[in-house]
Motif scaffolding. Structure first.
Motif, short mmCIF file in Angstrom:
data_model
loop_
_atom_site.label_atom_id
_atom_site.label_comp_id
_atom_site.label_asym_id
_atom_site.label_seq_id
_atom_site.Cartn_x
_atom_site.Cartn_y
_atom_site.Cartn_z
N LYS A 86 14.94 9.15 -5.32
CA LYS A 86 15.89 10.27 -5.29
C LYS A 86 16.20 10.80 -6.69
O LYS A 86 16.18 10.06 -7.66
N CYS A 92 22.08 21.69 0.29
CA CYS A 92 21.11 20.61 0.09
C CYS A 92 19.89 20.90 0.93
O CYS A 92 20.02 21.26 2.12
N GLU A 112 26.69 14.49 -1.77
CA GLU A 112 26.33 13.71 -2.95
C GLU A 112 24.84 13.43 -3.00
O GLU A 112 24.24 13.39 -4.07
N SER A 113 24.23 13.23 -1.82
CA SER A 113 22.80 12.91 -1.78
C SER A 113 22.25 13.17 -0.39
O SER A 113 23.00 13.33 0.57
N CYS A 168 19.04 13.07 -6.67
CA CYS A 168 20.24 13.82 -6.25
C CYS A 168 21.35 13.80 -7.30
O CYS A 168 22.15 14.73 -7.38
N GLU A 169 21.41 12.75 -8.08
CA GLU A 169 22.48 12.59 -9.06
C GLU A 169 22.55 13.77 -10.03
O GLU A 169 23.61 14.13 -10.52
#
Length: 318
Positions: free
Chosen positions: A248, A267, A299-300, A250-251
């Motif tokens: 990932k 997203c 967030e993700s 996503c951060e």
């Protein structure tokens, strides 16, 4: 403009159309593509108005996508208007390259900076097979036109597909030896039409480093970029590896998407959408709506938990 996790949202991807002049097997069904009524698609004027609001809120990078964005009539004029917005530092496009030979010069003059070109094979027969009738020659001529007109740096996006193009990894990597081109390998994502392929044809991008051991990792200058870059010694171009499934990023996500039907997607891997088209046509305050929407950006993603979305990439925007 920040979301609730402190990420600065500075990148907007705009899908101009869900139509395409190819029918790539992992992206679109061969038949039965539901055509959207004209009234349900954002006009070019409306796209510009939404882009203008986003830029006023701090977006400085815009990418035009599709479907195939170059099939949208009036594309050059829209590029010209968006490029002139005060605050836009980077205006790019993702295209299959089929029409680039025709449009490259006008796009550059209008203010387009660079292009990403989708290309999954360097074999003419395999290209025709995966795209259901496309001609590799058209794409290669489009790449040459983009280079000639300075739509650079050019990035080639290659979806890695088991049983199809894994044997071409070295051929793609070798293009970077003499060309200032970035080859970016992308894991096959289980989105829409591709979800039927993903389990059987998924290949982790780790195979690239196993096949080309000479690749050396280069410094990551932009943490928001989904690609981790490598280079062959003395090569002019780079090799990017994008692992949305196995790794990932996503951060550091700094992007949101606008579909051709005016839906704001916070997203890529979420079914949640905010209808900006309806609110725009009602004269509502888009600035306030967008700011509130961005606060709800997740967030993700949860692809690793099997939470796939139903829309295909041509409907969302590549």
């Amino acid at each position: 403009m920040k979301d609730s996790f402190g990420r600065t949202i500075s990148y907007l991807r705009i899908s101009l159309t869900d139509l395409c002049n190819l029918r790539c097997k992992y992206c679109m069904p061969e038949k039965g593509v539901c055509k959207v009524e004209h009234k349900d698609v954002l006009s070019l004027e409306e796209i510009y108005e939404v882009a203008k609001v986003f830029v006023s809120l701090g977006v400085n990078k815009i990418r035009l996508t599709g479907g195939e964005p170059l099939t949208r009539k009036g594309i050059v004029g829209l590029v010209d208007k968006i490029a002139k917005l005060d605050g836009v530092k980077d205006l790019a496009m993702t295209t299959n390259g089929i029409l680039l030979k025709k449009y490259a010069r006008d796009l550059k003059l209008a203010g387009l900076r660079r292009v990403n070109i989708s290309l999954d094979t360097l074999d003419e027969k395999k290209y025709s097979q995966i795209t259901r009738g496309g001609r590799l020659k058209d794409v290669l001529e489009g790449i040459e036109a983009a280079k000639s007109e300075g739509l650079t740096p050019i990035k080639i996006n290659t979806v890695l597909i088991g049983g199809f193009n894994v044997n071409e990894i070295e051929d793609f990597v070798n293009l970077t030896k003499t060309e200032e081109i970035d080859i970016r390998f992308i894991e096959l994502m289980p989105i829409g039409e591709a979800s039927k392929w993903a389990e059987e044809n998924f290949v982790s991008n780790e195979v690239i480093l196993n096949k080309v051991s000479a690749l050396e990792k280069v410094e990551r200058l932009d943490p928001s970029s989904p690609a981790v870059y490598y280079k062959l010694p003395y090569a002019k171009g780079r090799v990017g590896i994008i692992n949305p499934i196995s790794c990932k990023f996503c951060e550091y996500c700094n992007r949101v998407r606008l579909t051709s039907q005016g839906k704001l997607k916070l997203c890529l891997h979420s079914n949640e959408e905010i209808d900006l088209k309806d609110k725009l046509r009602k004269g509502e305050n888009l600035e306030e709506i967008i700011l509130n929407a961005v606060k709800s950006k997740p967030e993700s993603h949860h692809l690793e938990d099997g939470q796939y979305i139903s829309d295909s990439m041509y409907q969302i925007g590549g």
